[in-house]
Design a protein around this motif. Structure first.
Motif, PDB file in Angstrom:
ATOM      1  N   GLY A 173       0.850  -1.260  -0.002  1.00  0.00           N
ATOM      2  CA  GLY A 173      -0.007   0.033   0.038  1.00  0.00           C
ATOM      3  C   GLY A 173       0.752   1.261  -0.045  1.00  0.00           C
ATOM      4  O   GLY A 173       1.881   1.168   0.404  1.00  0.00           O
ATOM      5  N   VAL A 174       0.385   2.224  -0.533  1.00  0.00           N
ATOM      6  CA  VAL A 174       0.935   3.599  -0.421  1.00  0.00           C
ATOM      7  C   VAL A 174       0.091   4.825  -0.195  1.00  0.00           C
ATOM      8  O   VAL A 174      -1.052   4.835  -0.338  1.00  0.00           O
ATOM      9  N   GLY A 175       0.526   5.888   0.828  1.00  0.00           N
ATOM     10  CA  GLY A 175       0.016   6.845   0.965  1.00  0.00           C
ATOM     11  C   GLY A 175      -0.194   7.955   0.074  1.00  0.00           C
ATOM     12  O   GLY A 175       0.156   8.005  -0.678  1.00  0.00           O
ATOM     13  N   VAL A 176      -0.919   9.016   0.683  1.00  0.00           N
ATOM     14  CA  VAL A 176      -0.921  10.217   0.036  1.00  0.00           C
ATOM     15  C   VAL A 176      -0.252  11.355   0.826  1.00  0.00           C
ATOM     16  O   VAL A 176      -0.977  11.686   1.888  1.00  0.00           O
ATOM     17  N   TYR A 177       0.830  11.777   0.361  1.00  0.00           N
ATOM     18  CA  TYR A 177       1.774  12.575   1.141  1.00  0.00           C
ATOM     19  C   TYR A 177       1.862  12.011   2.479  1.00  0.00           C
ATOM     20  O   TYR A 177       1.738  12.789   3.636  1.00  0.00           O
ATOM     21  N   LEU A 178       2.096  10.585   2.667  1.00  0.00           N
ATOM     22  CA  LEU A 178       2.388   9.905   3.850  1.00  0.00           C
ATOM     23  C   LEU A 178       3.373   9.038   3.608  1.00  0.00           C
ATOM     24  O   LEU A 178       4.357   9.254   2.720  1.00  0.00           O
ATOM     25  N   CYS A 179       3.364   7.797   4.211  1.00  0.00           N
ATOM     26  CA  CYS A 179       4.215   6.636   3.998  1.00  0.00           C
ATOM     27  C   CYS A 179       4.134   6.050   2.681  1.00  0.00           C
ATOM     28  O   CYS A 179       3.005   5.779   2.403  1.00  0.00           O
ATOM     29  N   VAL A 180       5.420   5.659   2.138  1.00  0.00           N
ATOM     30  CA  VAL A 180       5.475   4.935   0.808  1.00  0.00           C
ATOM     31  C   VAL A 180       4.899   3.654   0.938  1.00  0.00           C
ATOM     32  O   VAL A 180       4.500   2.936   0.014  1.00  0.00           O
ATOM     33  N   HIS A 181       5.291   3.039   2.214  1.00  0.00           N
ATOM     34  CA  HIS A 181       4.800   1.769   2.368  1.00  0.00           C
ATOM     35  C   HIS A 181       3.529   1.843   3.754  1.00  0.00           C
ATOM     36  O   HIS A 181       3.919   2.213   4.721  1.00  0.00           O
ATOM     37  N   VAL A 223       0.703 -13.432   1.580  1.00  0.00           N
ATOM     38  CA  VAL A 223       0.138 -13.622   3.155  1.00  0.00           C
ATOM     39  C   VAL A 223      -0.563 -12.467   3.513  1.00  0.00           C
ATOM     40  O   VAL A 223      -1.214 -12.523   4.750  1.00  0.00           O
ATOM     41  N   SER A 224      -1.336 -11.912   2.467  1.00  0.00           N
ATOM     42  CA  SER A 224      -2.327 -10.550   2.987  1.00  0.00           C
ATOM     43  C   SER A 224      -3.809 -11.098   2.776  1.00  0.00           C
ATOM     44  O   SER A 224      -4.288 -11.632   1.587  1.00  0.00           O
ATOM     45  N   ASP A 225      -4.524 -11.147   3.777  1.00  0.00           N
ATOM     46  CA  ASP A 225      -5.696 -11.702   3.889  1.00  0.00           C
ATOM     47  C   ASP A 225      -6.804 -10.346   3.985  1.00  0.00           C
ATOM     48  O   ASP A 225      -7.961 -10.532   4.093  1.00  0.00           O
ATOM     49  N   VAL A 226      -6.371  -9.056   3.755  1.00  0.00           N
ATOM     50  CA  VAL A 226      -7.118  -7.938   3.912  1.00  0.00           C
ATOM     51  C   VAL A 226      -7.822  -7.721   2.499  1.00  0.00           C
ATOM     52  O   VAL A 226      -7.247  -7.647   1.406  1.00  0.00           O
ATOM     53  N   PRO A 227      -9.211  -7.775   2.308  1.00  0.00           N
ATOM     54  CA  PRO A 227     -10.010  -7.587   1.157  1.00  0.00           C
ATOM     55  C   PRO A 227      -9.554  -6.367   0.434  1.00  0.00           C
ATOM     56  O   PRO A 227      -9.505  -5.228   1.321  1.00  0.00           O
ATOM     57  N   LEU A 228      -9.478  -6.227  -0.956  1.00  0.00           N
ATOM     58  CA  LEU A 228      -9.167  -5.013  -1.352  1.00  0.00           C
ATOM     59  C   LEU A 228     -10.369  -4.328  -1.660  1.00  0.00           C
ATOM     60  O   LEU A 228     -11.658  -4.786  -1.979  1.00  0.00           O
ATOM     61  N   LYS A 229     -10.412  -2.879  -1.466  1.00  0.00           N
ATOM     62  CA  LYS A 229     -11.548  -1.946  -1.415  1.00  0.00           C
ATOM     63  C   LYS A 229     -11.412  -0.618  -2.491  1.00  0.00           C
ATOM     64  O   LYS A 229     -10.129  -0.520  -2.471  1.00  0.00           O
ATOM     65  N   PRO A 230     -12.250  -0.164  -2.907  1.00  0.00           N
ATOM     66  CA  PRO A 230     -11.916   0.934  -3.838  1.00  0.00           C
ATOM     67  C   PRO A 230     -11.309   2.179  -2.930  1.00  0.00           C
ATOM     68  O   PRO A 230     -11.841   2.456  -1.978  1.00  0.00           O
ATOM     69  N   GLY A 231     -10.519   2.712  -3.924  1.00  0.00           N
ATOM     70  CA  GLY A 231      -9.612   3.981  -3.108  1.00  0.00           C
ATOM     71  C   GLY A 231      -8.350   3.495  -2.614  1.00  0.00           C
ATOM     72  O   GLY A 231      -7.627   4.361  -2.412  1.00  0.00           O
ATOM     73  N   MET A 232      -7.930   1.970  -2.353  1.00  0.00           N
ATOM     74  CA  MET A 232      -6.665   1.632  -1.962  1.00  0.00           C
ATOM     75  C   MET A 232      -5.591   1.759  -3.202  1.00  0.00           C
ATOM     76  O   MET A 232      -6.053   1.271  -4.233  1.00  0.00           O
ATOM     77  N   ILE A 233      -4.638   2.343  -2.683  1.00  0.00           N
ATOM     78  CA  ILE A 233      -3.409   2.538  -3.663  1.00  0.00           C
ATOM     79  C   ILE A 233      -2.379   1.325  -3.558  1.00  0.00           C
ATOM     80  O   ILE A 233      -2.198   1.178  -2.276  1.00  0.00           O
ATOM     81  N   LEU A 234      -1.851   0.700  -4.317  1.00  0.00           N
ATOM     82  CA  LEU A 234      -1.321  -0.371  -4.182  1.00  0.00           C
ATOM     83  C   LEU A 234       0.170  -0.222  -5.306  1.00  0.00           C
ATOM     84  O   LEU A 234      -0.158   0.526  -6.440  1.00  0.00           O
ATOM     85  N   ASN A 246       4.482   0.050 -11.405  1.00  0.00           N
ATOM     86  CA  ASN A 246       3.758   1.066 -11.394  1.00  0.00           C
ATOM     87  C   ASN A 246       2.967   1.081 -10.020  1.00  0.00           C
ATOM     88  O   ASN A 246       2.801   0.186  -9.445  1.00  0.00           O
ATOM     89  N   LEU A 247       2.418   2.430  -9.804  1.00  0.00           N
ATOM     90  CA  LEU A 247       1.242   2.556  -8.605  1.00  0.00           C
ATOM     91  C   LEU A 247       0.052   2.391  -9.510  1.00  0.00           C
ATOM     92  O   LEU A 247      -0.414   2.716 -10.659  1.00  0.00           O
ATOM     93  N   ILE A 248      -1.039   1.411  -8.743  1.00  0.00           N
ATOM     94  CA  ILE A 248      -2.375   1.319  -9.210  1.00  0.00           C
ATOM     95  C   ILE A 248      -3.534   1.496  -8.179  1.00  0.00           C
ATOM     96  O   ILE A 248      -2.898   1.606  -7.023  1.00  0.00           O
ATOM     97  N   VAL A 249      -4.442   1.675  -8.277  1.00  0.00           N
ATOM     98  CA  VAL A 249      -5.625   2.217  -7.348  1.00  0.00           C
ATOM     99  C   VAL A 249      -6.646   1.244  -7.533  1.00  0.00           C
ATOM    100  O   VAL A 249      -7.057   1.217  -8.813  1.00  0.00           O
ATOM    101  N   VAL A 250      -7.215   0.725  -6.482  1.00  0.00           N
ATOM    102  CA  VAL A 250      -8.535  -0.020  -6.776  1.00  0.00           C
ATOM    103  C   VAL A 250      -9.831   0.828  -6.992  1.00  0.00           C
ATOM    104  O   VAL A 250     -10.013   1.893  -6.298  1.00  0.00           O
ATOM    105  N   HIS A 251     -10.643   0.208  -8.035  1.00  0.00           N
ATOM    106  CA  HIS A 251     -11.900   1.104  -8.180  1.00  0.00           C
ATOM    107  C   HIS A 251     -12.980   0.051  -8.686  1.00  0.00           C
ATOM    108  O   HIS A 251     -12.584  -0.970  -9.293  1.00  0.00           O
ATOM    109  N   GLU A 252     -14.359   0.621  -8.892  1.00  0.00           N
ATOM    110  CA  GLU A 252     -15.172  -0.343  -9.408  1.00  0.00           C
ATOM    111  C   GLU A 252     -15.014  -0.397 -10.967  1.00  0.00           C
ATOM    112  O   GLU A 252     -14.972   0.374 -11.586  1.00  0.00           O
TER     113      GLU A 252
END
Length: 600
Positions: A477-485, A494-505, A523-529
């Motif tokens: 995950g990546v923040g918006v003018y926050l942490c790059v990780h 190992v990640s079981d967190v469901p992906l939701k709209p608005g999440m940047i990866l 590349n960076l990508i963002v989840v959307h419908e």
């Protein structure tokens, strides 16, 4: 320059420091002591004061820990650092331990057959960490004991804690005021029957209060703690030197600022049931609550998921930041291709790229130290060039350039692998397989409810067909003018967190051949419908929108290996790069961009 090239790892000092630590362990009656990379906020990057693992061992990676026993000192590192650790520690005194393949609980049991007490600093370990160890080690006669930090006791010139200024972050970029965020989260606490939540992650506090900090390089977050009450009032525990009148005015009357030393008394004064995140909070928080007889309930930091799901304003802001950053990257790549093999070094690459980003007049910091590794250095996944390691880029080599910028409107992270002169056939085959995996993630559609572990294999399948793989997650995950990780989302098995709209990866498969070369494309990508399809089931589907628009080097691609759909995706991606970035670059870069984005 934001980035320096000093070699901060010094293996030669490790043996004497290790001996001093063992002498103190003996005096304190301890059979072992744990030295994590973490600070009290469980941050990936730590202030100089908290760089205990590096000070003791010489290892400077962003994850790992050391377990010091009387006759062995294990340095636990994951797959990203297997090569780096061997360069940075004294192998006669410290032993690299592959982690998580080797679990600390098993390692301690094997090396302390007679039992004993292992000390730990309760500010630096979470309840989950300690509980897991205690449960596993009790039958072995090994106990864990909270203790003052022994490394601090033998570190004569340990730096002071950072006191960087805290500043307001614009609500129009955040997309929501901190008053609304606090009210929303406080209502969730009330509905859960909880009177308060203790928040210890620095980026959670920054997000919740719409503030940014300057306590550590690369990540604009403040070192602070907070207690959010169910009436939306918040107590912020921060050094007074970080606070000015503009911040007080921004926070308003419903946020009380107190010194860090007031945290323990405040915990003792709480009533009702207090939420504590067992995965991120220092175990000291729970020990203080238990001592005061205050009830606590385990629960996730209330900011983590809301922070991960970006608002439309945040997505719009970071989209602009990525286009600005892409233009800087294209200027850099134009320069790079004009340099004959053998004429530049890794440091030249780093300094020129940072200069291109600075030329935007918007760069506030790099989002991490640029990784610019050529030849064998490219196989070191988190390689950091120094004056001592600086290598010339010679004919026939590859260079991995992984970099990013911090802008007020977004955080970027991009990797491109580039040829120096004419690439070899083996390098091109491996590169094409990595590219196929990256395209597979970019093109995928998936049903609501799937997590990163469900998609990770898509990026690896082309490599697996050739018996290849890479030892890191496909994305973070990546923040918006926050942490790059930024968690909790990841593209990882190992990640079981469901992906939701608005999440940047990030989408960054790679391949690394130790002693030869490395490859990574990101590349960076963002989840959307996802858009509706004719004839599709009546189910909610998501896909990814790309944020990064920088050409992928066509000289490293073997088109005959690629399917028609993959080539079509790449050609459409390159056309988008050309259309979006051409108006933003110089004439020379515009010409380079036109050539770099010609269809396969």
């Amino acid at each position: 320059m934001f980035q320096s090239f000093e070699d901060t790892a010094n293996p030669s000092q490790g043996p004497d420091r290790l001996a001093a630590l063992r002498a103190l362990m003996k005096t304190e009656g301890l059979a072992g002591f744990l030295v994590p990379r973490a600070d009290a906020h469980q941050g990936e990057y730590v202030a100089d004061r908290d760089a205990r693992l590096a000070w003791l061992t010489g290892f400077t990676g962003s994850a790992g820990f050391c377990a010091v026993l009387p006759n062995i000192a294990g340095v636990f590192i994951d797959g990203r650092y297997r090569t780096q650790v061997k360069r940075q520690i004294d192998l006669a005194h410290f032993t690299p331990v592959p982690w998580p393949e080797t679990q600390l609980k098993h390692w301690l049991a094997d090396h302390l057959p007679g039992g004993g007490t292992v000390g730990y600093d309760p500010w630096l370990h979470t309840p989950d960490e300690i509980s897991t160890l205690e449960t596993a080690l009790a039958p072995k006669g090994i106990t864990l004991a909270p203790h003052a930090n022994l490394v601090d006791m033998i570190w004569p010139d340990q730096p002071e804690p950072p006191r960087g200024r805290i500043t307001p972050y614009p609500a129009d970029l955040a997309g929501e005021t901190h008053e609304a965020k606090r009210a929303r989260l406080a209502q969730a606490l009330k509905e859960a029957g909880q009177s308060a939540a203790v928040i210890t992650l620095a980026d959670s506090i920054a997000w919740l209060l719409n503030i940014r900090g300057s306590d550590i390089p690369r990540n604009p977050v403040p070192h602070a703690f907070a207690i959010l009450h169910d009436n939306a009032h918040l107590t912020l525990f921060a050094d007074a030197a970080k606070v000015d009148d503009s911040l007080r005015a921004h926070l308003g009357t419903q946020v009380t600022i107190r010194p860090p030393a007031a945290l323990a008394p405040a915990l003792h004064s709480l009533t009702g049931t207090v939420r504590v995140d067992p995965k991120t909070a220092p175990i000291l928080i729970v020990q203080e609550l238990d001592e005061a007889g205050v009830s606590h309930a385990w629960g996730e930091d209330p900011c983590i998921l809301p922070k991960a799901c970006k608002t439309p304003a945040e997505i719009a802001a970071t989209t602009e930041a990525h286009l600005r950053d892409a233009a800087a990257m294209v200027e850099f790549l134009t320069w790079f291709d004009a340099q004959p093999p053998g004429t530049i070094t890794e440091i030249d690459v780093v300094t020129t790229l940072e200069g291109c980003r600075r030329a935007t007049n918007a760069l506030l910091d790099v989002s991490f130290d640029t990784i610019a590794g050529t030849g064998p250095n490219g196989a070191v996944m988190h390689y950091r060039v120094t004056e001592d390691s600086n290598t010339r880029l010679d004919e026939g080599q590859l260079i991995v350039v992984d970099s990013g910028g911090q802008y007020i409107d977004g955080t970027t992270d991009i990797t491109r692998t580039l040829p120096v002169g004419a690439p070899g056939d083996e390098e091109r085959r491996c590169f094409t397989r990595v590219l196929q995996g990256m395209i597979a993630i970019s093109r995928t559609r998936f049903p609501k409810g799937l997590a990163g572990r469900d998609l990770d294999a898509l990026a690896r399948y082309p490599l697996w067909l050739a018996g290849l793989d890479f030892n890191h997650g496909t994305g973070h995950g990546v923040g918006v003018y926050l942490c790059v990780h930024e968690g909790p989302q990841r593209l990882s098995r190992v990640s079981d967190v469901p992906l939701k709209p608005g999440m940047i990866l990030s989408n960054e498969p790679g391949y690394y051949r130790e002693g030869a070369f490395g490859i990574r494309i990101e590349n960076l990508i963002v989840v959307h419908e996802a858009a509706a399809l004719d004839g599709a089931d009546d189910r909610e589907m998501f896909d990814f929108r790309t944020l990064t628009y920088v050409p992928i080097d066509r000289r490293l691609i073997l088109p005959a290996m690629m399917a028609a759909g993959e080539i079509d995706w790449l050609n459409r991606y390159h056309a988008a790069c050309r259309d979006k970035i051409s108006p933003r670059v110089s004439d020379a870069a515009r010409l380079w961009l036109a050539q770099a984005t010609e269809p396969l």
